[in-house]
Design a protein around this motif. Structure first.
Motif, PDB file in Angstrom:
ATOM      1  N   PHE A   1       0.828  -1.213   0.000  1.00  0.00           N
ATOM      2  CA  PHE A   1       0.000   0.000   0.000  1.00  0.00           C
ATOM      3  C   PHE A   1       0.862   1.264   0.000  1.00  0.00           C
ATOM      4  O   PHE A   1       0.389   2.345  -0.318  1.00  0.00           O
ATOM      5  CB  PHE A   1      -0.940   0.020   1.217  1.00  0.00           C
ATOM      6  N   ASP A   2       2.143   1.130   0.372  1.00  0.00           N
ATOM      7  CA  ASP A   2       3.042   2.280   0.517  1.00  0.00           C
ATOM      8  C   ASP A   2       4.276   2.088  -0.361  1.00  0.00           C
ATOM      9  O   ASP A   2       5.082   1.197  -0.116  1.00  0.00           O
ATOM     10  CB  ASP A   2       3.443   2.392   1.997  1.00  0.00           C
ATOM     11  N   LYS A   3       4.417   2.914  -1.366  1.00  0.00           N
ATOM     12  CA  LYS A   3       5.496   2.767  -2.352  1.00  0.00           C
ATOM     13  C   LYS A   3       6.885   2.791  -1.719  1.00  0.00           C
ATOM     14  O   LYS A   3       7.728   1.956  -2.023  1.00  0.00           O
ATOM     15  CB  LYS A   3       5.377   3.871  -3.403  1.00  0.00           C
ATOM     16  N   ALA A   4       7.131   3.743  -0.833  1.00  0.00           N
ATOM     17  CA  ALA A   4       8.455   3.879  -0.208  1.00  0.00           C
ATOM     18  C   ALA A   4       8.780   2.672   0.665  1.00  0.00           C
ATOM     19  O   ALA A   4       9.906   2.148   0.640  1.00  0.00           O
ATOM     20  CB  ALA A   4       8.520   5.164   0.614  1.00  0.00           C
ATOM     21  N   LEU A   5       7.816   2.225   1.431  1.00  0.00           N
ATOM     22  CA  LEU A   5       8.006   1.065   2.301  1.00  0.00           C
ATOM     23  C   LEU A   5       8.221  -0.195   1.461  1.00  0.00           C
ATOM     24  O   LEU A   5       9.080  -1.028   1.773  1.00  0.00           O
ATOM     25  CB  LEU A   5       6.779   0.907   3.203  1.00  0.00           C
ATOM     26  N   PHE A   6       7.454  -0.315   0.394  1.00  0.00           N
ATOM     27  CA  PHE A   6       7.592  -1.457  -0.512  1.00  0.00           C
ATOM     28  C   PHE A   6       9.016  -1.507  -1.076  1.00  0.00           C
ATOM     29  O   PHE A   6       9.661  -2.551  -1.059  1.00  0.00           O
ATOM     30  CB  PHE A   6       6.565  -1.351  -1.648  1.00  0.00           C
ATOM     31  N   GLU A   7       9.508  -0.365  -1.534  1.00  0.00           N
ATOM     32  CA  GLU A   7      10.851  -0.326  -2.109  1.00  0.00           C
ATOM     33  C   GLU A   7      11.917  -0.668  -1.070  1.00  0.00           C
ATOM     34  O   GLU A   7      12.860  -1.405  -1.346  1.00  0.00           O
ATOM     35  CB  GLU A   7      11.134   1.045  -2.718  1.00  0.00           C
TER      36      GLU A   7
ATOM     37  N   ARG B   1      10.518 -12.615 -10.758  1.00  0.00           N
ATOM     38  CA  ARG B   1       9.402 -13.091 -11.581  1.00  0.00           C
ATOM     39  C   ARG B   1       8.073 -12.852 -10.880  1.00  0.00           C
ATOM     40  O   ARG B   1       7.118 -12.358 -11.463  1.00  0.00           O
ATOM     41  CB  ARG B   1       9.571 -14.589 -11.867  1.00  0.00           C
ATOM     42  N   TRP B   2       8.033 -13.201  -9.597  1.00  0.00           N
ATOM     43  CA  TRP B   2       6.804 -13.054  -8.806  1.00  0.00           C
ATOM     44  C   TRP B   2       6.419 -11.579  -8.657  1.00  0.00           C
ATOM     45  O   TRP B   2       5.252 -11.225  -8.808  1.00  0.00           O
ATOM     46  CB  TRP B   2       7.001 -13.709  -7.433  1.00  0.00           C
ATOM     47  N   CYS B   3       7.400 -10.734  -8.364  1.00  0.00           N
ATOM     48  CA  CYS B   3       7.135  -9.301  -8.171  1.00  0.00           C
ATOM     49  C   CYS B   3       6.553  -8.658  -9.425  1.00  0.00           C
ATOM     50  O   CYS B   3       5.594  -7.889  -9.338  1.00  0.00           O
ATOM     51  CB  CYS B   3       8.408  -8.562  -7.773  1.00  0.00           C
ATOM     52  N   TYR B   4       7.137  -8.974 -10.576  1.00  0.00           N
ATOM     53  CA  TYR B   4       6.615  -8.382 -11.811  1.00  0.00           C
ATOM     54  C   TYR B   4       5.203  -8.882 -12.100  1.00  0.00           C
ATOM     55  O   TYR B   4       4.369  -8.119 -12.593  1.00  0.00           O
ATOM     56  CB  TYR B   4       7.559  -8.632 -12.992  1.00  0.00           C
ATOM     57  N   ALA B   5       4.921 -10.144 -11.774  1.00  0.00           N
ATOM     58  CA  ALA B   5       3.571 -10.687 -11.974  1.00  0.00           C
ATOM     59  C   ALA B   5       2.571 -10.027 -11.023  1.00  0.00           C
ATOM     60  O   ALA B   5       1.455  -9.664 -11.423  1.00  0.00           O
ATOM     61  CB  ALA B   5       3.581 -12.203 -11.779  1.00  0.00           C
ATOM     62  N   GLN B   6       2.978  -9.819  -9.766  1.00  0.00           N
ATOM     63  CA  GLN B   6       2.081  -9.285  -8.745  1.00  0.00           C
ATOM     64  C   GLN B   6       1.949  -7.761  -8.783  1.00  0.00           C
ATOM     65  O   GLN B   6       0.870  -7.220  -8.606  1.00  0.00           O
ATOM     66  CB  GLN B   6       2.568  -9.678  -7.338  1.00  0.00           C
ATOM     67  N   PHE B   7       3.075  -7.091  -8.943  1.00  0.00           N
ATOM     68  CA  PHE B   7       3.122  -5.633  -8.754  1.00  0.00           C
ATOM     69  C   PHE B   7       3.616  -4.866  -9.983  1.00  0.00           C
ATOM     70  O   PHE B   7       3.851  -3.669  -9.904  1.00  0.00           O
ATOM     71  CB  PHE B   7       4.034  -5.288  -7.562  1.00  0.00           C
ATOM     72  N   GLY B   8       3.792  -5.548 -11.103  1.00  0.00           N
ATOM     73  CA  GLY B   8       4.340  -4.940 -12.306  1.00  0.00           C
ATOM     74  C   GLY B   8       3.594  -3.702 -12.781  1.00  0.00           C
ATOM     75  O   GLY B   8       4.201  -2.726 -13.188  1.00  0.00           O
ATOM     76  N   LYS B   9       2.282  -3.738 -12.718  1.00  0.00           N
ATOM     77  CA  LYS B   9       1.497  -2.585 -13.169  1.00  0.00           C
ATOM     78  C   LYS B   9       1.631  -1.409 -12.204  1.00  0.00           C
ATOM     79  O   LYS B   9       1.742  -0.263 -12.618  1.00  0.00           O
ATOM     80  CB  LYS B   9       0.018  -2.970 -13.290  1.00  0.00           C
ATOM     81  N   MET B  10       1.619  -1.716 -10.926  1.00  0.00           N
ATOM     82  CA  MET B  10       1.600  -0.681  -9.894  1.00  0.00           C
ATOM     83  C   MET B  10       2.990  -0.073  -9.643  1.00  0.00           C
ATOM     84  O   MET B  10       3.126   1.134  -9.486  1.00  0.00           O
ATOM     85  CB  MET B  10       1.060  -1.307  -8.597  1.00  0.00           C
ATOM     86  N   TYR B  11       4.014  -0.927  -9.584  1.00  0.00           N
ATOM     87  CA  TYR B  11       5.341  -0.491  -9.139  1.00  0.00           C
ATOM     88  C   TYR B  11       6.453  -0.833 -10.125  1.00  0.00           C
ATOM     89  O   TYR B  11       7.584  -1.092  -9.723  1.00  0.00           O
ATOM     90  CB  TYR B  11       5.674  -1.127  -7.783  1.00  0.00           C
ATOM     91  N   ARG B  12       6.185  -0.791 -11.428  1.00  0.00           N
ATOM     92  CA  ARG B  12       7.200  -1.168 -12.416  1.00  0.00           C
ATOM     93  C   ARG B  12       8.495  -0.380 -12.238  1.00  0.00           C
ATOM     94  O   ARG B  12       9.589  -0.946 -12.294  1.00  0.00           O
ATOM     95  CB  ARG B  12       6.665  -0.986 -13.839  1.00  0.00           C
TER      96      ARG B  12
ATOM     97  N   ARG C   1      14.154  -0.373 -10.712  1.00  0.00           N
ATOM     98  CA  ARG C   1      15.249   0.240  -9.951  1.00  0.00           C
ATOM     99  C   ARG C   1      15.892  -0.782  -9.007  1.00  0.00           C
ATOM    100  O   ARG C   1      17.118  -0.908  -8.959  1.00  0.00           O
ATOM    101  CB  ARG C   1      14.717   1.445  -9.177  1.00  0.00           C
ATOM    102  N   CYS C   2      15.092  -1.511  -8.257  1.00  0.00           N
ATOM    103  CA  CYS C   2      15.639  -2.464  -7.278  1.00  0.00           C
ATOM    104  C   CYS C   2      16.358  -3.629  -7.948  1.00  0.00           C
ATOM    105  O   CYS C   2      17.447  -4.011  -7.532  1.00  0.00           O
ATOM    106  CB  CYS C   2      14.525  -2.994  -6.382  1.00  0.00           C
ATOM    107  N   PHE C   3      15.741  -4.194  -8.976  1.00  0.00           N
ATOM    108  CA  PHE C   3      16.360  -5.363  -9.601  1.00  0.00           C
ATOM    109  C   PHE C   3      17.533  -4.982 -10.510  1.00  0.00           C
ATOM    110  O   PHE C   3      18.384  -5.823 -10.783  1.00  0.00           O
ATOM    111  CB  PHE C   3      15.311  -6.211 -10.325  1.00  0.00           C
ATOM    112  N   ALA C   4      17.615  -3.738 -10.940  1.00  0.00           N
ATOM    113  CA  ALA C   4      18.770  -3.298 -11.740  1.00  0.00           C
ATOM    114  C   ALA C   4      20.037  -3.274 -10.893  1.00  0.00           C
ATOM    115  O   ALA C   4      21.142  -3.397 -11.402  1.00  0.00           O
ATOM    116  CB  ALA C   4      18.507  -1.906 -12.311  1.00  0.00           C
ATOM    117  N   ARG C   5      19.874  -3.137  -9.587  1.00  0.00           N
ATOM    118  CA  ARG C   5      21.027  -3.084  -8.665  1.00  0.00           C
ATOM    119  C   ARG C   5      21.607  -4.463  -8.380  1.00  0.00           C
ATOM    120  O   ARG C   5      22.664  -4.580  -7.762  1.00  0.00           O
ATOM    121  CB  ARG C   5      20.607  -2.469  -7.329  1.00  0.00           C
ATOM    122  N   VAL C   6      20.895  -5.512  -8.765  1.00  0.00           N
ATOM    123  CA  VAL C   6      21.307  -6.875  -8.419  1.00  0.00           C
ATOM    124  C   VAL C   6      22.575  -7.238  -9.178  1.00  0.00           C
ATOM    125  O   VAL C   6      22.642  -7.103 -10.390  1.00  0.00           O
ATOM    126  CB  VAL C   6      20.187  -7.897  -8.749  1.00  0.00           C
ATOM    127  N   ARG C   7      23.553  -7.697  -8.440  1.00  0.00           N
ATOM    128  CA  ARG C   7      24.802  -8.162  -9.035  1.00  0.00           C
ATOM    129  C   ARG C   7      25.038  -9.590  -8.559  1.00  0.00           C
ATOM    130  O   ARG C   7      25.130  -9.851  -7.363  1.00  0.00           O
ATOM    131  CB  ARG C   7      25.988  -7.286  -8.594  1.00  0.00           C
TER     132      ARG C   7
END
Length: 67
Positions: free
Chosen positions: A17-23, A43-54, A59-65
């Protein structure tokens, strides 16, 4: 017993419900998981929240190394 991945999914659903907290929780979760689990979470995040928080997900998954 819940796996760490399932626990994180529950947390993300509860804070979605809260974008900042979610991130914040997503970034924390990515650091906690092994690469295989991060892939599953992504995979799960994009399926669940892709429309709302793409933008947040990108941003978060681009940081993954993977080491």
């Amino acid at each position: 017993m819940l796996s760490m991945l399932e626990y994180i999914k529950t947390i993300l659903q509860k804070v979605s419900f809260d974008k900042a907290l979610f991130e914040k929780e997503l970034a924390k979760a990515i650091k906690m998981l092994i690469p295989e689990e991060v892939t599953q979470l992504k995979r799960w995040c994009y399926a669940q929240f892709g429309k709302m928080y793409r933008v947040v997900l990108n941003r978060c998954f681009a940081r993954v190394r993977y080491s």
